[in-house]
Design an enzyme around this catalytic site. Structure first.
Site, mmCIF file in Angstrom:
data_model
loop_
_atom_site.group_PDB
_atom_site.id
_atom_site.type_symbol
_atom_site.label_atom_id
_atom_site.label_comp_id
_atom_site.label_asym_id
_atom_site.label_seq_id
_atom_site.Cartn_x
_atom_site.Cartn_y
_atom_site.Cartn_z
ATOM 1 N N GLY A 115 19.545 -67.538 29.574
ATOM 2 C CA GLY A 115 19.267 -67.253 30.985
ATOM 3 C C GLY A 115 17.785 -67.262 31.331
ATOM 4 O O GLY A 115 17.007 -68.110 30.866
ATOM 5 N N ASP A 155 15.808 -60.513 21.042
ATOM 6 C CA ASP A 155 17.124 -60.278 21.658
ATOM 7 C C ASP A 155 17.973 -59.475 20.680
ATOM 8 O O ASP A 155 17.537 -59.205 19.544
ATOM 9 C CB ASP A 155 17.816 -61.603 22.042
ATOM 10 C CG ASP A 155 18.697 -61.443 23.291
ATOM 11 O OD1 ASP A 155 19.638 -60.619 23.252
ATOM 12 O OD2 ASP A 155 18.439 -62.117 24.302
ATOM 13 N N ASN A 177 12.277 -58.553 30.024
ATOM 14 C CA ASN A 177 13.300 -59.294 30.770
ATOM 15 C C ASN A 177 14.711 -58.819 30.450
ATOM 16 O O ASN A 177 15.606 -58.940 31.296
ATOM 17 C CB ASN A 177 13.161 -60.794 30.442
ATOM 18 C CG ASN A 177 14.397 -61.567 30.816
ATOM 19 O OD1 ASN A 177 14.607 -61.901 31.972
ATOM 20 N ND2 ASN A 177 15.259 -61.846 29.832
ATOM 21 N N ALA A 178 14.940 -58.277 29.247
ATOM 22 C CA ALA A 178 16.308 -57.876 28.860
ATOM 23 C C ALA A 178 16.866 -56.926 29.915
ATOM 24 O O ALA A 178 16.191 -55.995 30.348
ATOM 25 C CB ALA A 178 16.278 -57.195 27.492
ATOM 26 N N ALA A 226 31.675 -43.653 43.017
ATOM 27 C CA ALA A 226 32.892 -42.851 42.854
ATOM 28 C C ALA A 226 33.586 -43.168 41.527
ATOM 29 O O ALA A 226 34.225 -42.295 40.937
ATOM 30 C CB ALA A 226 33.838 -43.116 44.027
ATOM 31 N N ASN A 227 33.459 -44.406 41.076
ATOM 32 C CA ASN A 227 34.144 -44.827 39.846
ATOM 33 C C ASN A 227 33.204 -45.017 38.659
ATOM 34 O O ASN A 227 33.624 -45.511 37.613
ATOM 35 C CB ASN A 227 34.886 -46.145 40.102
ATOM 36 C CG ASN A 227 35.932 -45.987 41.178
ATOM 37 O OD1 ASN A 227 36.686 -45.022 41.164
ATOM 38 N ND2 ASN A 227 35.952 -46.898 42.137
ATOM 39 N N TYR A 281 22.209 -49.914 38.455
ATOM 40 C CA TYR A 281 21.318 -51.083 38.301
ATOM 41 C C TYR A 281 20.138 -51.000 39.272
ATOM 42 O O TYR A 281 18.974 -51.194 38.894
ATOM 43 C CB TYR A 281 22.146 -52.343 38.548
ATOM 44 C CG TYR A 281 21.423 -53.654 38.362
ATOM 45 C CD1 TYR A 281 21.167 -54.156 37.087
ATOM 46 C CD2 TYR A 281 21.027 -54.410 39.465
ATOM 47 C CE1 TYR A 281 20.525 -55.375 36.918
ATOM 48 C CE2 TYR A 281 20.391 -55.633 39.302
ATOM 49 C CZ TYR A 281 20.144 -56.110 38.024
ATOM 50 O OH TYR A 281 19.510 -57.331 37.867
ATOM 51 N N THR A 283 22.623 -67.990 36.959
ATOM 52 C CA THR A 283 22.697 -67.712 35.510
ATOM 53 C C THR A 283 24.116 -67.236 35.177
ATOM 54 O O THR A 283 24.954 -67.070 36.078
ATOM 55 C CB THR A 283 21.733 -66.573 35.085
ATOM 56 O OG1 THR A 283 22.156 -65.365 35.721
ATOM 57 C CG2 THR A 283 20.298 -66.869 35.431
#
Ligand SMILES: NC(=O)c1ccc[n+]([C@@H]2O[C@H](COP(=O)([O-])OP(=O)(O)OC[C@H]3O[C@@H](n4cnc5c(N)ncnc54)[C@H](O)[C@@H]3O)[C@@H](O)[C@H]2O)c1
Length: 450
Positions: free
Chosen positions: A224, A244, A291-292, A301-302, A356, A391
């Site tokens: 990616g 990685d 970048n990882a 809620a979940n 995120y 990507t």
């Protein structure tokens, strides 16, 4: 994943159909090709105040075709609307605009150009940062450039982009590096951005290999965007260390071999990751690209604790811990460059991505907070915030959301990993210490968070 709609919209039947029913008509953007030397292949128009003369001094390194336009012509052939060539690049120095009535110069300069722009033309406005000006009216006029520039960027067609660069005192000698990026296809998917340039003591020595002699670490480099960053930094002359997870070792080793670099199979969240990394870098490092990154999307809620913790650990905690250890151990050299891969989710927020978006906003905050402290050692730290990039990560997004992600931007399409990589490569250059603590969006001027 290929964007079939762009292929359709650029076919002869599709082009007519799309125009007839008023659908978005994204064009294929011009991108930097291997072997190209000149940032601008076509006519460059320069106009405006005193900084324009500074640009003219190195403009012949950008292109052979230089023109001037405006009431006070520079020492370059005058460009005449309707008669001059189509324009591939434009620089307007608006730093001298200090009053509301002077802002009309923006309209007077840009209006005649708009129907004379070439495909994928790149426009740059130069100004002075409002916060650096004592006179409130002058500060207001310079801030007005932001609204003007972001709006004009949305009106450009045919792959055109526009940025505003606020040039600080002593930053004039870093204009060349910035314009080599913003006037060239390297910034194909960057538009509507406002960047502040400051003074920087280090300079690029060789523009064909601006990263020569620098060692760069790229995390998440097996595929990616990370793989593209590693390739681009290697193209620009850096010695590359690709990192990685152990599960990606085969891909990582293959890419490292191709780029003449070294691979490090390491989970950046491992308890001893920082110590292991320092041991692997006995000669130190000049460029670190965090970048990882991972997504574990659920509405709050979940959201499970595992999803929350995993994302915050990889995306935010690991870059913090690793950078601090590299700094404290002296592994990251003076005049080093740190680039953090954020996201426009971290700016605009995104449904289902509280974890995120928190991690990515945290990275932007980290760059802002750390920049003044690291500046004492000449080290810069910036965030790059990609929008929708084609990507494996975005290939998993459901079709309707994917289409919305692509089209909801001024350029009407997703970007490529190469677009993000070019931005990272520019921020990694010796002269790019001129930029620090900032977030550069690579998002085609996405409507999200704009
Ligand atoms: N693709 C997009 O549209 C997009 C948009 C905004 C931001 N970003 C950011 O750009 C970066 C790269 O995205 P991508 O789309 O190439 O992702 P990707 O999933 O294709 O690649 C991420 C890489 O990071 C590696 N990685 C994950 N966890 C790791 C760990 N603990 N230790 C070491 N390596 C690890 C993975 O193995 C993988 O090779 C990420 O930080 C992502 O959040 C991507």
């Amino acid at each position: 994943m290929s964007d079939r709609y762009i292929d359709f919209a650029n076919s002869s039947l599709g082009h007519r159909l799309v125009a007839a029913i008023g659908l978005p008509s994204p064009v294929r953007l011009e991108r930097w090709q291997a072997g190209r030397l000149r940032p601008v292949e076509g006519a460059l128009l320069i106009g405006g105040g005193l900084l324009a003369a500074k640009v003219l001094a190195f403009a012949n390194k950008l292109t052979d075709a230089i023109y001037s336009y405006g009431p006070e012509p520079l020492v370059a052939p005058a460009w005449i609307p309707g008669h001059g060539p189509k324009l591939k690049a434009v620089v307007f120095d608006a730093s001298q605009l200090q009053h509301t009535d002077q802002l009309k110069q923006l309209r007077e300069f840009f209006q005649p150009l708009l129907k004379n722009l070439d495909h994928s033309a790149h426009l740059v406005i130069l100004g002075r940062a409002p916060e650096s000006l004592a006179d409130p009216f002058a500060a207001s006029a310079q801030r007005a450039l932001e609204g003007f520039g972001r709006s004009l960027a949305k009106e450009l067609r045919n792959g055109g982009t526009l940025q505003l660069l606020y040039v600080g005192d002593g930053a004039e000698d870093q204009l060349e590096g910035a314009l080599r990026f913003f006037l060239s296809p390297k910034s194909a998917y960057v538009s509507g951005q406002v960047i502040r340039l400051g003074a920087c003591a280090t300079h690029v020595q060789d523009w064909t290999r601006p990263l020569a002699g620098r060692k760069a670490l790229v995390t998440g480099a097996a595929r990616g965007i990370g793989a593209s960053i590693a390739e681009t930094l290697a193209r620009d002359g850096a010695e590359i260390l690709l990192l990685d997870v152990p599960q990606a070792k085969a891909d990582l080793d293959a890419l490292a071999a191709r780029l003449g670099g070294r691979s490090i199979a390491l989970d950046i969240c491992a308890e001893d990751a920082a110590t292991q990394l320092v041991e692997q870098l006995p000669d130190g490092i000049d460029i670190v690209v965090h970048n990882a990154g991972i997504t574990r999307d659920k509405t709050l809620a979940n959201m499970t604790p595992e999803y929350w913790d995993a994302v915050l650990a990889v995306n935010l905690n690991a870059p913090q811990v690793l950078t601090k250890t590299l700094l404290d151990s002296g592994t990251l050299h003076d005049n080093g460059r740190v680039v953090l891969l954020a996201s426009i989710s971290g700016i605009a927020g995104n449904r289902g991505q509280t974890n995120y978006a928190a991690s990515k906003a945290g990275l932007i905050g980290l760059a802002q907070a750390w920049a003044p402290l690291l500046g004492e050692r000449g080290i810069s730290i910036n965030a790059v915030a990609p929008g929708f990039i084609e990507t494996q990560m975005t290939a998993h997004i459901p079709f309707a959301l994917r289409e919305a992600g692509r089209r909801m931007s001024s350029l009407g399409q997703g970007g490529l990993p190469q677009d993000v990589a070019e931005a990272v490569a520019w921020l990694s250059q010796p002269g790019s210490g001129a930029v620090s603590g900032q977030a550069l969006r690579v998002c085609g001027q996405s409507l999200l968070g704009a």
